[in-house]
Design a protein around this motif. Sequence first.
Motif, PDB file in Angstrom:
ATOM      1  N   ARG A  60      27.169 -29.362  51.702  1.00 21.57           N
ATOM      2  CA  ARG A  60      27.140 -27.904  51.592  1.00 21.57           C
ATOM      3  C   ARG A  60      26.233 -27.303  52.658  1.00 21.57           C
ATOM      4  NH1 ARG A  60      26.924 -26.354  45.125  1.00 21.57           N
ATOM      5  NH2 ARG A  60      28.814 -27.483  44.514  1.00 21.57           N
ATOM      6  N   GLU A 121      34.474 -25.023  51.557  1.00 21.34           N
ATOM      7  CA  GLU A 121      34.323 -24.056  50.462  1.00 21.34           C
ATOM      8  C   GLU A 121      35.650 -23.354  50.181  1.00 21.34           C
ATOM      9  OE1 GLU A 121      31.233 -21.526  51.884  1.00 21.34           O
ATOM     10  OE2 GLU A 121      29.776 -23.169  51.968  1.00 21.34           O
ATOM     11  N   TRP A 126      36.515 -21.497  46.580  1.00 18.20           N
ATOM     12  CA  TRP A 126      35.371 -20.602  46.422  1.00 18.20           C
ATOM     13  C   TRP A 126      35.715 -19.223  46.978  1.00 18.20           C
ATOM     14  CZ3 TRP A 126      30.189 -23.451  47.818  1.00 18.20           C
ATOM     15  CH2 TRP A 126      30.097 -24.612  47.050  1.00 18.20           C
TER      16      TRP A 126
END
Length: 207
Positions: A60, A121, A126
């Motif tokens: 991340r 992501e 997301w």
Amino acid sequence: MALSTSSVITLRINGEKYTLPVDHRTTLLDALRERLDLTGTKKGCDQGQCGACSILLDGRRALACLQLAVAAEGREITTIEGVADGERLHPVQQAFLDLDGLQCGYCTPGQICSAIGVIAEHAAGWPSAVTDDVRPEAGPPPLTAEEIRERMSGNLCRCGAYVSIVEAVARAAGAGTEAEGKADGDADGAAAPPGSVGTVRPKEAVA
């Protein structure tokens, strides 16, 4: 009895382990650059505002200037030096080169690491601040130029190469020429097709 202000830590960076003594106040950015000579990660504002020091922690996005080195022990750290597969560039790196997504290049390592995080992501579904339908069942939103700009907004480019950066992220994500062609302001674009580079998790980029 005075508490110790330093520790010996082991950091796992780009698939390798590095053991070093650090002051507890040492940021991960300073440990990378000053202690381990991994200078690809750049120091810009040193306040978490420019994104030049963007790296990947456990896949991340993270800002190395805001992360203490001691807090990164036991985590998988990926810097710009570790995103390529040997001599083969990561698709994001190649797209930045092909589409001139840089000028002076100072912000580019952070832009690339951030873009790898953005692609993962997005593939995971997301939402961003500009996503219309944020319901989990809606799946990944179309990766439009507007989506890319919003998701990359924490990475500043002093040279103003933003149009090419958006195009590079779109190409690397497999969003196709439709999103690239709309980087001049149109918010419409194409979604990343299943099985594209957009489904690759950042940790997989470590050789």
